[in-house]
Write an enzyme that holds these catalytic residues in place. Structure first.
Site, PDB file in Angstrom:
ATOM      1  N   ASP A  62       0.838  -1.215   0.000  1.00  0.00           N
ATOM      2  CA  ASP A  62       0.000   0.000   0.000  1.00  0.00           C
ATOM      3  C   ASP A  62       0.870   1.261   0.000  1.00  0.00           C
ATOM      4  OD1 ASP A  62      -2.352   1.410  -0.017  1.00  0.00           O
ATOM      5  OD2 ASP A  62      -2.689   1.247   2.145  1.00  0.00           O
TER       6      ASP A  62
ATOM      7  N   ASN B  73       1.235   3.437  -2.910  1.00  0.00           N
ATOM      8  CA  ASN B  73       1.726   3.890  -4.222  1.00  0.00           C
ATOM      9  C   ASN B  73       1.170   5.264  -4.596  1.00  0.00           C
ATOM     10  OD1 ASN B  73       2.837   1.362  -4.423  1.00  0.00           O
ATOM     11  ND2 ASN B  73       1.382   0.590  -5.927  1.00  0.00           N
TER      12      ASN B  73
ATOM     13  N   ASN C 156     -11.058  -2.407  -5.244  1.00  0.00           N
ATOM     14  CA  ASN C 156     -10.316  -1.402  -6.023  1.00  0.00           C
ATOM     15  C   ASN C 156     -11.006  -1.006  -7.334  1.00  0.00           C
ATOM     16  OD1 ASN C 156      -7.059  -2.626  -4.916  1.00  0.00           O
ATOM     17  ND2 ASN C 156      -8.225  -0.889  -4.149  1.00  0.00           N
TER      18      ASN C 156
HETATM   19  C1  IPE Z   1      -5.431  -2.705  -0.182  1.00  0.00           C
HETATM   20  O1  IPE Z   1      -5.109  -1.364  -0.284  1.00  0.00           O
HETATM   21  C2  IPE Z   1      -5.395  -3.359  -1.520  1.00  0.00           C
HETATM   22  C3  IPE Z   1      -4.069  -3.476  -2.137  1.00  0.00           C
HETATM   23  C4  IPE Z   1      -2.932  -3.137  -1.615  1.00  0.00           C
HETATM   24  C5  IPE Z   1      -4.076  -4.055  -3.461  1.00  0.00           C
HETATM   25  P1  IPE Z   1      -6.219  -0.233  -0.433  1.00  0.00           P
HETATM   26  O2  IPE Z   1      -5.486   1.058  -0.556  1.00  0.00           O
HETATM   27  O3  IPE Z   1      -7.167  -0.568  -1.523  1.00  0.00           O
HETATM   28  O4  IPE Z   1      -6.995  -0.330   0.952  1.00  0.00           O
HETATM   29  P2  IPE Z   1      -7.895   0.742   1.714  1.00  0.00           P
HETATM   30  O5  IPE Z   1      -8.899   1.258   0.718  1.00  0.00           O
HETATM   31  O6  IPE Z   1      -6.985   1.838   2.183  1.00  0.00           O
HETATM   32  O7  IPE Z   1      -8.491  -0.010   2.842  1.00  0.00           O
HETATM   33  C1  IPE Z   2      -1.696   0.242  -3.317  1.00  0.00           C
HETATM   34  O1  IPE Z   2      -1.440   1.595  -3.345  1.00  0.00           O
HETATM   35  C2  IPE Z   2      -1.908  -0.336  -4.685  1.00  0.00           C
HETATM   36  C3  IPE Z   2      -3.307  -0.679  -4.993  1.00  0.00           C
HETATM   37  C4  IPE Z   2      -4.290  -0.643  -4.141  1.00  0.00           C
HETATM   38  C5  IPE Z   2      -3.608  -1.084  -6.353  1.00  0.00           C
HETATM   39  P1  IPE Z   2      -2.616   2.661  -3.301  1.00  0.00           P
HETATM   40  O2  IPE Z   2      -3.029   2.980  -4.693  1.00  0.00           O
HETATM   41  O3  IPE Z   2      -3.726   2.198  -2.428  1.00  0.00           O
HETATM   42  O4  IPE Z   2      -1.883   3.906  -2.656  1.00  0.00           O
HETATM   43  P2  IPE Z   2      -2.496   4.920  -1.596  1.00  0.00           P
HETATM   44  O5  IPE Z   2      -2.992   4.118  -0.437  1.00  0.00           O
HETATM   45  O6  IPE Z   2      -3.603   5.652  -2.275  1.00  0.00           O
HETATM   46  O7  IPE Z   2      -1.345   5.800  -1.238  1.00  0.00           O
HETATM   47 MG    MG Z   3      -4.096   2.399  -0.471  1.00  0.00          MG
END
Ligand code: IPE
Ligand code: IPE
Ligand code: MG
Length: 246
Positions: free
Chosen positions: A24, A26, A72
């Site tokens: 998480d 990115n 997602n």
């Molecule tokens: C969890 O991260 C899913 C992945 C890392 C693929 P999210 O960023 O989607 O989770 P929430 O929304 O903060 O709970």
């Molecule tokens: C995790 O990073 C990757 C996926 C969920 C695909 P995020 O995209 O959730 O990054 P943040 O949490 O918004 O920083």
């Molecule tokens: Mg995230």
């Protein structure tokens, strides 16, 4: 996190056999740099190779990474489409190295909502690496723990209805045989990067007795050194599984 020596490439004492990672942060990593979220996803994908390659040295046999959750899909069409393109490119680009480095790749999650080209690449990668044994990499793509349990329950119910399974014999060993992870051991250690202390529907059944590490590092900044430190710290945990040591 307590400071522990950097184990570098040495086998880690008491190393977890199966590590699962919620990759998480990115999006925030990209935002901090004034760049679009997809820039962060590309940087995140680049980190995966180093972490996978560190596993055999530390003694990690199974690595499971959360790439895309069933939730997602709620993101913008631009981000979702960009991620799907990234997954296709990643598989195409990494297949050879994964095969040659002894990595066995599996995917978990529902394939029904994914585009056919991506599903074909996933199947081809699973087949191309099916004979590898050095490390088991499982990629959770369109994965949700509740969705997985619901799909498993449906198949279990179908087996009961068809007379293949006696409902009286259903116990806690039965359901896991229907889960996407049926060939994997349960995770010993679950790591989540980016400072969020939640599991966001990841490996709900399988992580019942996992140890957890919630770390502030954003996924694109996660290194094998930090990974090694977390594995070392795991070796010092007292896992009691409900029992009292005598
Ligand atoms: C969890 O991260 C899913 C992945 C890392 C693929 P999210 O960023 O989607 O989770 P929430 O929304 O903060 O709970
Ligand atoms: C995790 O990073 C990757 C996926 C969920 C695909 P995020 O995209 O959730 O990054 P943040 O949490 O918004 O920083
Ligand atoms: Mg995230």
């Amino acid at each position: 996190m307590t400071a522990v020596p950097d184990p570098q490439d040495q086998t880690v004492e008491g190393c977890p056999r199966h590590v699962a990672i919620i990759m998480d942060g990115n999006g925030r990593w990209a935002t901090q740099r004034g760049r679009p979220r997809l820039f962060g996803h590309h940087a995140g994908a680049k980190r995966v190779r180093e972490i996978v390659e560190a596993c055999p040295g530390f003694g990690v046999e199974y690595l499971t990474i959360f790439a895309f959750s069933t939730e997602n899909w709620k993101r913008t069409q631009v981000e979702v489409a960009g991620l799907m393109t990234l997954f296709r490119r990643y598989i195409t680009k990494e297949t050879r190295a994964l095969r040659e480095k002894g990595v066995r790749v599996r995917f978990i999650g529902a394939r029904t909502r994914l585009d056919k080209k991506l599903v074909k690449l996933m199947q081809d990668l699973e087949e191309a690496t099916a004979h590898n044994t050095l490390v088991n990499l499982t990629i959770a793509l369109n994965y949700g723990g509740r969705d997985e349990v619901a799909r498993a329950t449906k198949r279990l119910a179908q087996d009961v209805a068809a007379g293949r399974l006696d409902p009286e014999k259903v116990d806690e060993e039965t359901l896991p045989r229907y889960l996407d992870t049926y060939v994997l051991p349960d995770p010993d250690l679950v790591i989540r990067t980016s400072g969020e202390a939640r599991i966001s529907n990841f490996l709900l059944w399988q992580s019942a007795y996992a140890e957890y590490e919630f770390i502030d590092t954003l996924w694109p900044d996660f290194t094998k050194q930090e990974f090694g430190c977390l594995c070392t710290a795991f070796g010092g945990r007292d896992r009691r599984f409900g029992a009292v040591k005598t």
